[in-house]
Design a protein around this motif. Structure first.
Motif, PDB file in Angstrom:
ATOM      1  N   ALA A  61       2.318   1.719  -3.539  1.00  0.00           N
ATOM      2  CA  ALA A  61       1.265   2.027  -4.422  1.00  0.00           C
ATOM      3  C   ALA A  61       1.197   3.447  -4.403  1.00  0.00           C
ATOM      4  CB  ALA A  61       0.037   1.337  -4.274  1.00  0.00           C
ATOM      5  N   GLU A  62       1.033   3.976  -3.006  1.00  0.00           N
ATOM      6  CA  GLU A  62       0.882   5.452  -2.626  1.00  0.00           C
ATOM      7  C   GLU A  62       2.010   6.190  -3.294  1.00  0.00           C
ATOM      8  OE1 GLU A  62      -1.836   7.500  -1.864  1.00  0.00           O
ATOM      9  OE2 GLU A  62      -2.677   5.400  -2.095  1.00  0.00           O
ATOM     10  N   ARG A  63       3.259   6.020  -3.016  1.00  0.00           N
ATOM     11  CA  ARG A  63       4.189   6.472  -3.619  1.00  0.00           C
ATOM     12  C   ARG A  63       4.437   6.617  -4.996  1.00  0.00           C
ATOM     13  NH1 ARG A  63       9.318   5.413   0.800  1.00  0.00           N
ATOM     14  NH2 ARG A  63       8.177   6.300   2.653  1.00  0.00           N
ATOM     15  N   GLU A 100      -3.136   3.334 -14.306  1.00  0.00           N
ATOM     16  CA  GLU A 100      -2.534   2.613 -13.133  1.00  0.00           C
ATOM     17  C   GLU A 100      -2.468   1.223 -13.022  1.00  0.00           C
ATOM     18  OE1 GLU A 100      -2.470   3.524  -8.220  1.00  0.00           O
ATOM     19  OE2 GLU A 100      -4.200   3.337  -9.451  1.00  0.00           O
ATOM     20  N   ARG A 135       1.918   6.465  -6.993  1.00  0.00           N
ATOM     21  CA  ARG A 135       0.699   7.732  -7.531  1.00  0.00           C
ATOM     22  C   ARG A 135       1.168   8.979  -7.371  1.00  0.00           C
ATOM     23  NH1 ARG A 135      -3.061   3.931  -3.966  1.00  0.00           N
ATOM     24  NH2 ARG A 135      -3.921   2.528  -5.566  1.00  0.00           N
ATOM     25  N   ALA A 136       2.103   9.116  -6.499  1.00  0.00           N
ATOM     26  CA  ALA A 136       2.462  10.556  -6.362  1.00  0.00           C
ATOM     27  C   ALA A 136       3.658  11.049  -7.487  1.00  0.00           C
ATOM     28  CB  ALA A 136       3.471  10.826  -5.124  1.00  0.00           C
ATOM     29  N   ALA A 176       0.911  -1.098  -0.081  1.00  0.00           N
ATOM     30  CA  ALA A 176       0.047   0.113   0.042  1.00  0.00           C
ATOM     31  C   ALA A 176       0.839   1.341  -0.068  1.00  0.00           C
ATOM     32  CB  ALA A 176      -0.992  -0.094   1.093  1.00  0.00           C
ATOM     33  N   VAL A 177       1.985   1.256   0.564  1.00  0.00           N
ATOM     34  CA  VAL A 177       2.945   2.548   0.727  1.00  0.00           C
ATOM     35  C   VAL A 177       3.474   2.612  -0.557  1.00  0.00           C
ATOM     36  CG1 VAL A 177       5.155   3.248   1.648  1.00  0.00           C
ATOM     37  CG2 VAL A 177       3.185   2.465   3.360  1.00  0.00           C
ATOM     38  N   ASP A 235      -7.379  -3.105  -5.333  1.00  0.00           N
ATOM     39  CA  ASP A 235      -8.099  -3.261  -4.301  1.00  0.00           C
ATOM     40  C   ASP A 235      -8.590  -4.801  -3.828  1.00  0.00           C
ATOM     41  OD1 ASP A 235      -9.159  -2.240  -2.001  1.00  0.00           O
ATOM     42  OD2 ASP A 235     -11.108  -1.906  -3.073  1.00  0.00           O
TER      43      ASP A 235
END
Length: 109
Positions: free
Chosen positions: A18-20, A30, A22-23, A15-16, A84
């Motif tokens: 994936a968030e990075r 995606e 996305r930035a 999850a971390v 997800d």
């Protein structure tokens, strides 16, 4: 730039990451991008294994095999986060199904 400690639990790590990602990448496609990244990592693992096992033109180390397999697992968790999917739950359910099957048919005769 201060860095938070990396999570050690695979789902949280995925999850971390994936968030990075996305930035730094546009949100369109995606999912496609991440699924292709997973396929690429599997290919890199196969290549590392081929080199280590003597089935390629050049040689490689077992450390490379280990590292590429780790990349596959991490990328699978990132892909699950993007799609997800609770990968831990999915793996548990699939393992339960696998253990209901026989392991190998006995040879005839």
């Amino acid at each position: 730039m201060p860095s938070d400690p990396l999570p050690t639990e695979p789902s949280a790590l995925g999850a971390v990451i994936a968030e990075r990602l996305r930035a730094h990448f546009p949100p369109d496609n995606e999912r496609d991008r991440q699924v292709m990244a997973l396929a690429e990592e599997v290919g890199e693992f196969v290549g590392a294994y081929r080199r280590w096992s003597g089935n390629a033109r050049r040689t490689g180390s077992f450390d490379e095999v280990r590292d590429e397999l780790a990349d596959v697992v991490i990328t699978a968790y990132v892909t699950a986060a993007v799609l997800d999917i609770d990968l831990d739950e999915a793996v548990g359910a699939k393992a339960a199904k696998i253990f209901t099957r026989g392991w190998r048919d006995e040879p005839a005769g």
